[in-house]
Design a protein around this motif. Structure first.
Motif, PDB file in Angstrom:
ATOM      1  N   GLN A  44      11.003 -19.610  -3.927  1.00  0.00           N
ATOM      2  CA  GLN A  44      10.670 -18.647  -4.518  1.00  0.00           C
ATOM      3  C   GLN A  44      10.592 -17.297  -3.567  1.00  0.00           C
ATOM      4  O   GLN A  44      10.946 -16.214  -4.225  1.00  0.00           O
ATOM      5  CB  GLN A  44       9.133 -18.957  -4.902  1.00  0.00           C
ATOM      6  N   PRO A  56      11.035  -9.003 -12.440  1.00  0.00           N
ATOM      7  CA  PRO A  56       9.854  -9.766 -12.894  1.00  0.00           C
ATOM      8  C   PRO A  56       9.593 -10.829 -11.815  1.00  0.00           C
ATOM      9  O   PRO A  56      10.582 -11.478 -11.436  1.00  0.00           O
ATOM     10  CB  PRO A  56       9.786 -10.051 -14.213  1.00  0.00           C
ATOM     11  N   MET A  57       8.386 -11.244 -11.673  1.00  0.00           N
ATOM     12  CA  MET A  57       8.231 -12.554 -10.918  1.00  0.00           C
ATOM     13  C   MET A  57       8.961 -13.682 -11.470  1.00  0.00           C
ATOM     14  O   MET A  57       8.604 -13.982 -12.701  1.00  0.00           O
ATOM     15  CB  MET A  57       6.679 -12.682 -10.738  1.00  0.00           C
ATOM     16  N   PRO A  58       9.597 -14.526 -10.666  1.00  0.00           N
ATOM     17  CA  PRO A  58      10.405 -15.784 -11.327  1.00  0.00           C
ATOM     18  C   PRO A  58       9.365 -16.855 -11.745  1.00  0.00           C
ATOM     19  O   PRO A  58       8.267 -16.772 -10.976  1.00  0.00           O
ATOM     20  CB  PRO A  58      11.157 -16.528 -10.192  1.00  0.00           C
ATOM     21  N   GLN A  59       9.449 -17.148 -12.926  1.00  0.00           N
ATOM     22  CA  GLN A  59       8.399 -18.326 -13.392  1.00  0.00           C
ATOM     23  C   GLN A  59       8.902 -19.606 -13.261  1.00  0.00           C
ATOM     24  O   GLN A  59      10.106 -20.039 -13.487  1.00  0.00           O
ATOM     25  CB  GLN A  59       8.226 -18.326 -14.901  1.00  0.00           C
ATOM     26  N   THR A  60       8.130 -20.496 -12.614  1.00  0.00           N
ATOM     27  CA  THR A  60       8.253 -21.896 -12.287  1.00  0.00           C
ATOM     28  C   THR A  60       7.180 -22.821 -12.719  1.00  0.00           C
ATOM     29  O   THR A  60       5.959 -22.372 -12.726  1.00  0.00           O
ATOM     30  CB  THR A  60       8.518 -22.093 -10.651  1.00  0.00           C
ATOM     31  N   THR A  62       3.959 -25.082 -12.985  1.00  0.00           N
ATOM     32  CA  THR A  62       2.994 -25.558 -11.742  1.00  0.00           C
ATOM     33  C   THR A  62       3.447 -26.895 -11.185  1.00  0.00           C
ATOM     34  O   THR A  62       3.501 -28.168 -12.161  1.00  0.00           O
ATOM     35  CB  THR A  62       1.788 -25.579 -12.819  1.00  0.00           C
TER      36      THR A  62
END
Length: 287
Positions: A44, A56-60, A62
């Motif tokens: 990340q 935008p912030m990368p979404q991973t 949880t």
């Protein structure tokens, strides 16, 4: 409860063994997931460095020690509570996934049994005291570090640094050593291996160990004080030599293959927990 434990060492020992089994099951999760969490965080951070400023912030998904639920890596079968009873579930399932029958590594029950045995030994050694609580917590931390370092050559900061602070915290009340000896032990432990690292690198041009080893020895110094450092270094070197030679013979691997030092520091730290004062007296007499 405390009176019951004081009156019956057998009940206290049984409690410790069951507690160790349960914590050992959780340690299996820690050993498996902490390196993966570290890798995910690293990826990340790399994505953020390479991404445009306004991206935008990368979404991973949880992923931590709680989420997602444990599942078979082969078929994705979610492990139920009944399939997660320490040791017993492994025996009932005959070491295979209930869904796809893929073999389950025997290391899982081994870690659970190891944690149970070492927890029982540490607890009975110190009795029903605050020292026993400290010793048991140290035991759990060291078990996790042994297997993580053996697997990945990593000693995570989110384990070694809390271990260091816990040592200082317990020694506020002189649980093992006075606080001033613990502080000096933490400083000396870090600087000792830091100096060895740079000396080896200057002579050979190679890195002989990682920074995690410095932090682990600093943590052990915080627990047992600066006087314990020579015996810890001696024990870790001897155990490393013995186990390393044995592995080289049994696994037919070359002696030049890198070996993690953290497991041997952890073994030395746990032995120091039980027989540290005797070792220090022997070293003093030998000197």
């Amino acid at each position: 409860m405390i009176e019951l434990f004081l009156d019956s060492p057998a009940i206290f020992g049984s409690f410790l063994f069951i507690l160790g089994l349960l914590v050992g099951s959780f340690l299996n999760v820690v050993i498996h997931r902490i390196p993966k969490i570290m890798e995910q965080q690293f990826r990340q951070e790399c994505q953020l460095i390479d991404a445009p400023v306004d991206a935008p912030m990368p979404q991973t998904p949880t992923y931590n020690l709680v989420v997602p639920r444990s599942a078979c890596p082969s078929c994705g079968h979610a492990i139920s509570a009944l399939e997660n009873i320490p040791v017993i579930s492994y025996l009932v399932l005959r070491g295979r996934c209930r869904g796809c029958k893929t073999p389950i590594s025997p290391r899982y029950p081994m870690v659970e049994l190891l944690c149970a045995v070492l927890t029982t030994i540490a607890g009975l050694h110190f009795g029903v005291t605050i020292t026993a609580i400290a010793a048991i917590m140290l035991t759990w931390f060291l078990i996790a570090l042994v297997f993580i370092d053996a697997d990945t050559y990593l000693l995570p900061d989110n384990i070694t640094l809390p271990l260091l602070w816990l040592g200082l915290l317990f020694n506020l009340n002189n649980v093992f050593v006075p606080l001033d000896q613990a502080v000096i032990g933490a400083i000396a432990g870090y600087l000792l291996l830091w100096g060895v690292y740079w000396l080896f690198k200057l002579i050979t041009g190679k890195e002989g160990m990682g920074y995690g080893d410095f932090k682990l020895l600093a943590a052990l110094g915080a627990w047992f004080g600066w006087q314990a450092l020579p015996s810890i270094i001696l024990l870790s070197s001897v155990s490393g030599a013995i186990i390393g030679i044995a592995l080289a013979i049994l696994a037919k691997r070359g002696m030049g293959k890198p070996m993690p030092f953290g497991p041997y520091l952890s073994i030395a730290g746990w032995l120091t927990l039980l027989i540290g004062s005797s070792l220090q007296q022997l070293l003093y007499i030998a000197a």
